[in-house]
Each structure stands twice: as C-alpha cells, then as structure tokens.
Design a protein around this motif. Structure first.
Motif, short mmCIF file in Angstrom:
data_model
loop_
_atom_site.label_atom_id
_atom_site.label_comp_id
_atom_site.label_asym_id
_atom_site.label_seq_id
_atom_site.Cartn_x
_atom_site.Cartn_y
_atom_site.Cartn_z
N UNK A 141 -47.42 17.41 -35.43
CA UNK A 141 -46.89 18.08 -33.63
C UNK A 141 -46.83 16.17 -32.80
N UNK A 142 -46.80 15.65 -33.30
CA UNK A 142 -46.67 14.21 -32.97
C UNK A 142 -44.41 13.92 -33.03
N UNK A 143 -44.17 14.39 -34.02
CA UNK A 143 -42.36 14.43 -33.99
C UNK A 143 -41.78 14.91 -32.92
N UNK A 144 -40.82 14.87 -32.89
CA UNK A 144 -39.59 15.02 -31.73
C UNK A 144 -38.02 14.89 -33.00
N UNK A 145 -37.93 14.33 -33.14
CA UNK A 145 -36.77 13.33 -34.33
C UNK A 145 -37.25 13.14 -35.02
N UNK A 146 -36.93 12.87 -35.96
CA UNK A 146 -37.30 11.99 -37.76
C UNK A 146 -35.90 11.68 -38.15
N UNK A 147 -35.54 10.16 -38.54
CA UNK A 147 -33.84 10.34 -39.36
C UNK A 147 -34.21 9.69 -40.47
N UNK A 197 -44.47 14.38 -24.31
CA UNK A 197 -42.77 14.12 -25.58
C UNK A 197 -43.62 13.32 -26.87
N UNK A 198 -43.19 14.02 -27.97
CA UNK A 198 -42.99 13.56 -29.10
C UNK A 198 -42.50 11.99 -29.57
N UNK A 199 -42.67 11.58 -31.06
CA UNK A 199 -41.99 10.25 -30.91
C UNK A 199 -40.79 10.72 -31.54
N UNK A 200 -40.10 9.11 -32.55
CA UNK A 200 -39.36 9.50 -33.40
C UNK A 200 -39.47 8.79 -34.74
N UNK A 201 -39.51 9.34 -35.64
CA UNK A 201 -39.75 8.04 -36.55
C UNK A 201 -38.46 8.59 -37.72
N UNK A 202 -39.06 6.90 -38.50
CA UNK A 202 -37.35 6.63 -38.39
C UNK A 202 -37.23 6.01 -39.88
N UNK A 203 -37.02 6.78 -41.40
CA UNK A 203 -37.10 5.68 -43.17
C UNK A 203 -35.63 5.22 -42.72
N UNK A 204 -36.10 4.19 -42.98
CA UNK A 204 -34.48 3.02 -43.20
C UNK A 204 -34.39 2.74 -44.51
N UNK A 205 -33.75 2.41 -45.13
CA UNK A 205 -34.26 1.13 -46.73
C UNK A 205 -32.95 0.10 -46.33
N UNK A 206 -33.57 -1.17 -47.30
CA UNK A 206 -33.10 -2.44 -46.27
C UNK A 206 -33.70 -2.98 -45.32
N UNK A 207 -34.57 -3.29 -45.32
CA UNK A 207 -34.97 -3.51 -43.76
C UNK A 207 -36.01 -5.31 -44.14
#
Length: 241
Positions: free
Chosen positions: A74-80, A1-11
């Motif tokens: 290949x490691x991306x299951x979800x990207x947000x 199972x791949x990982x979830x990658x997130x881009x968040x503004x204002x961190x």
C-alpha cells in the motif's frame, strides 16, 4: 502519497554508493546489494544493505523475492531496479583469458542484470505502482577495443537486452519503464584498475591514464545525479540514453 522503493546493485562504492545516498536524501527507501559491506545504514534509517555477490546468479531469484516481500504494497508509489554492478576485467587479449575469467565477467556484468530484471518484473507484475529499471551501460558496448572483448561484449549485451525487454513491455497493462544509460568515463575503481595495468598486457592503459590526468573523467556523484534525474522522468517504456 506513497514512497519510492529502489533496489540498487553495487552500493558499497562508486556510482552505486553515491546514487544510494542521493536517493536516500530525497526520502526514498533503498535496498543496496553489494559484495562488500556498507555503512549507509548507520546514517540513513531507510537504507537496508544486502551483502550478496551477484556472481551467484542461481540465488538471485530468491534474493529479489526476499527483498520484495519486505516492501509494504500500500505504501509503494514507484518501485525501481538500478543494475549498476559490473566488472571490468579480464583486460587482456582473448587468447590469454581463462574460461573462469570470462565466465565471471559475463555472470556479473550481463547474466546477473538479466536475471535481476527477470525476477524484478516477475515479482512486481501484480503491482499497480509505477515500475522502472535502469541498466547502467557503457560506450564500450558500441565501440570495440583491444583487450576488452569480454567487457565490451557484456555491455553490448546489456544494450540489446534492454531494447528487447522494452519491446516486451509495450503491450503490458502496467509496463515497466526500462532504460539503458551510458554514463561516459567515470572516475571509479574500475577506471583505476584499467590505468594501472601493464601496457604490454593492456594496450589501452595509457589512454585511461591520459583521460584521468587531463580531467576528462566524470565524478561518481555527477553520474549518480544523472541517474536520479532519469528516475524522476515518467517517459515511455521504450527509451535509451
């Protein structure tokens, strides 16, 4: 199972920082974008801080393409993408607002999320992974308020923008699930700025102060948890909250 990658503004503070921490605790890989610095990388090896001022809207496309180039497909299951960064000021009648103040507000709170969304969708269209965008909105986008014309207009724009993009995505083979989320009144630095304003300049300062003193404000951690729950949902491409 791949990982979830997130881009968040204002961190660097507030909701964005709390959300980044919650996601990192869940094992997500987080790229945090903020004008200020962050020490999250000292604690979490899956956190990458990108110091960037989203007012610089002409550099956003390069910013997003650069971040996405670092992600192993290949490691991306979800990207947000979570568009959280915003600006409250100017808080004064519109005839007292300078052109530069209005421009900065609209760039940070409206144009930047639009361009971030555009670039994110463009550079992830080849992916088979699930894609999600959450645009942090506000009740101010639906309820007009004196001395808040620029902010209310930005948030109303975010709501309409989200609906338009959702309609575009419905017919796509791998549609982006896009949501506008109103967190309610939250105890952030934006709220502190509002309640500390002079009442003669910002007539609603007493309302913000009363909300704070009477315990009506949500904590950034609680709101971050709400956003995390939205990320966990599969849902339809067309959704508002």
């Amino acid at each position: 199972m791949g990982s979830r990658y997130l881009i968040i503004t204002g961190t660097s503070r507030g909701i964005g920082r709390q959300l980044a921490e919650l996601c990192l605790e869940k094992g997500d890989v987080v790229y945090g974008i903020a004008r200020g610095t962050s020490d999250l990388g000292d604690t979490y090896e899956r956190y990458t801080h990108v110091q960037f001022d989203v007012e610089d809207i002409h550099s956003i496309d390069d910013l997003i393409s650069g971040i996405l180039e670092q992600i192993p497909l290949p490691d991306v299951e979800c990207i947000g993408l979570i568009n959280n960064a915003a600006m409250l000021e100017p808080l004064k009648p519109i005839d007292q607002c300078l052109a530069d103040e209005i421009s900065v507000q609209l760039n940070i709170s409206l144009a930047a999320p639009m361009i971030l969304t555009s670039s994110f969708i463009h550079y992830t269209n080849h992916m088979t992974a699930q894609r999600k965008i959450i645009n942090v909105s506000s009740g101010s986008g639906s309820y007009p308020a004196p001395s808040m014309a620029a902010y209310c207009t930005s948030k109303a724009g975010i709501d309409m923008f989200t609906k338009c993009v959702a309609m575009e995505q419905v017919s796509q083979p791998n549609p982006v699930h896009i949501i506008a989320f109103d967190p309610g009144m939250v105890d952030t630095e934006l709220q502190a700025v509002a309640r500390e304003k002079d009442a003669e300049e910002f007539v609603l300062s007493s309302v913000f102060q009363e909300a704070y003193e009477s315990g009506q404000l949500k904590s950034p951690r609680d709101v971050a948890h709400d956003i995390l729950m939205l990320l966990e949902e599969s849902g339809d491409p067309v959704k508002s909250n």
